[in-house]
Design a protein around this motif. Structure first.
Motif, PDB file in Angstrom:
ATOM      1  N   ALA A 215       0.814  -1.217   0.000  1.00  0.00           N
ATOM      2  CA  ALA A 215       0.000   0.000   0.000  1.00  0.00           C
ATOM      3  C   ALA A 215       0.848   1.267   0.000  1.00  0.00           C
ATOM      4  N   GLY A 216       2.169   1.124  -0.057  1.00  0.00           N
ATOM      5  CA  GLY A 216       3.051   2.283  -0.069  1.00  0.00           C
ATOM      6  C   GLY A 216       3.246   2.928   1.286  1.00  0.00           C
ATOM      7  N   LEU A 217       2.994   2.174   2.370  1.00  0.00           N
ATOM      8  CA  LEU A 217       3.041   2.744   3.715  1.00  0.00           C
ATOM      9  C   LEU A 217       4.254   2.274   4.520  1.00  0.00           C
ATOM     10  N   GLY A 218       5.112   1.487   3.920  1.00  0.00           N
ATOM     11  CA  GLY A 218       6.273   0.998   4.643  1.00  0.00           C
ATOM     12  C   GLY A 218       7.136   2.145   5.153  1.00  0.00           C
ATOM     13  N   GLY A 219       7.451   2.123   6.419  1.00  0.00           N
ATOM     14  CA  GLY A 219       8.293   3.148   7.000  1.00  0.00           C
ATOM     15  C   GLY A 219       7.603   4.428   7.381  1.00  0.00           C
TER      16      GLY A 219
END
Length: 378
Positions: A215-219
């Motif tokens: 979902a592009g939320l890593g970190g």
């Protein structure tokens, strides 16, 4: 007044009458059942590199960690595993626990401040539910996958610290939470997002980094990820990944970390080997996705009510708990192990068979297992 044992016995009889009794069954190491019940999605639990790494650590460290992480149990395999998990997930730091259940209890409690509001999906795993209850914080349970209800709950508590609590891939039906939308809502209201990525780690996302990464939320600084190490990684244990400040807080104050004997070093070493294999396992993930789709096609064509999988979990609706038990037993008698989920393990009081995809099975055996499930259907 009946004795406490009589009370327990009466409750057991009532559960039996409702078809809700459970039984422990020993499993032999040489059992030849076709496994669509366990969570070894990528077939790594018996991979020779994994078992060799575990065996080497077992020889070096012995059977157990012999103490908590802070007293005696924090070994080199633990620290190497944490560094690898943090890098894989894009987190500032990862902290390994002895189980995913304890990781969830610790993570929820760590995020609670005075007046914190927890907003929890109705289908969340028992470990998240228990984490919310044990935290003592006010908890609003929202309908499953209902982003608007989450927003309404947050809007109704302006100025309060809040945490949105969800699984990514839900453990019963295998459906996927709208993580990007939940994060956007949480961020608008200054809330944190806690995601249990247990059933997505190793299965979804870039290099198998999970649904949060997909979902592009890593970190992201306002996202905390938990996971078990017992599913696609084939081992045991749990992890909390997020900003380094969170790990520091858990080390100092997390009761499920401080007061628990550590994960055995041999298991940590085996899981570390499994992470290396999972990160390069694009072919395994592609095969898993194809097999999950095949389950839906085959069972759906037979007229069964089947969930649409987003990862490796597929549920098949059963008419009731007793029917589900009989169906699973018939499958077992014909050489196929399937999960049998009944209340209270299901969030909506419906009974199901739960199938978990295992790419370690030969494809012909996998297809034969599906035939057995259809042939044994009530």
């Amino acid at each position: 007044m009946p004795s406490w044992l009589e009370v327990l016995d009466r409750r057991a009889r009532l559960r039996a009458k409702a078809g809700l009794s459970r039984r422990l069954r020993p499993r032999d190491a040489t059992e030849d059942l076709l496994d669509l019940a366990g969570n070894d999605y990528l077939g790594l639990s018996r991979h020779p590199e994994v078992t060799a790494a575990a065996a080497e650590a077992l020889t070096g460290y012995g059977l157990g960690a012999t103490g908590s992480r802070l007293v005696r149990g924090s070994t080199e395999p633990h620290h190497a595993l944490e560094a690898t998990l943090a890098q894989w997930l894009g987190a500032g730091r990862a902290l390994v626990f002895s189980s995913g259940y304890l990781a969830n209890l610790g993570a929820v409690r760590a995020l609670v401040q005075p007046r914190t509001l927890l907003v929890s999906d109705a289908h969340n795993h028992a470990s998240l539910i228990d984490g919310c209850r044990l935290s003592g914080a006010e908890t609003v349970v929202t309908p499953h996958l209902d982003v608007a209800a989450v927003e309404a709950a947050l809007a109704g508590a302006p100025g309060r610290p809040a945490v949105v609590v969800t699984e990514s891939v839900f453990s019963v039906d295998g459906d996927l939470a709208p993580l990007a939308e939940l994060h956007a809502v949480a961020r608008r209201h200054g809330a944190l997002l806690l995601v249990d990525d247990a059933h997505a780690l190793g299965v979804l996302g870039p290099d198998g980094a999970g649904a949060v990464a997909a979902a592009g939320l890593g970190g992201a600084s306002d996202v905390v990820v938990t996971a078990t190490l017992s599913k696609a990684l084939g081992g045991a244990g749990g992890v909390v990944a997020g900003p380094a400040e969170l790990a520091r807080h858990l080390i100092d104050t997390g009761r499920t970390f401080i007061y628990d004997t550590a994960l055995p070093p041999a298991v940590a070493a085996g899981v570390l080997a499994a992470t290396r294999l999972a990160r390069t396992g694009a072919g395994l993930r592609a095969e898993l996705a194809e097999r999950a789709a095949a389950v839906t096609r085959r069972l759906g064509a037979a007229g069964l009510e089947v969930s649409t999988p987003t990862a490796g979990v597929v549920s098949v609706t059963a008419p009731g708990p007793e029917t589900a038990v009989a169906w699973a037993a018939d499958c077992r008698d014909r050489g196929v192990a399937v999960g049998c989920f009944r209340p209270p393990s299901t969030p909506d009081s419906r009974s199901r068979l739960r199938l978990t995809i295992n790419v370690g099975l030969d494809r012909r055996d996998f297809d034969r297992a599906l035939d057995v499930i259809v042939e044994c259907a009530p």
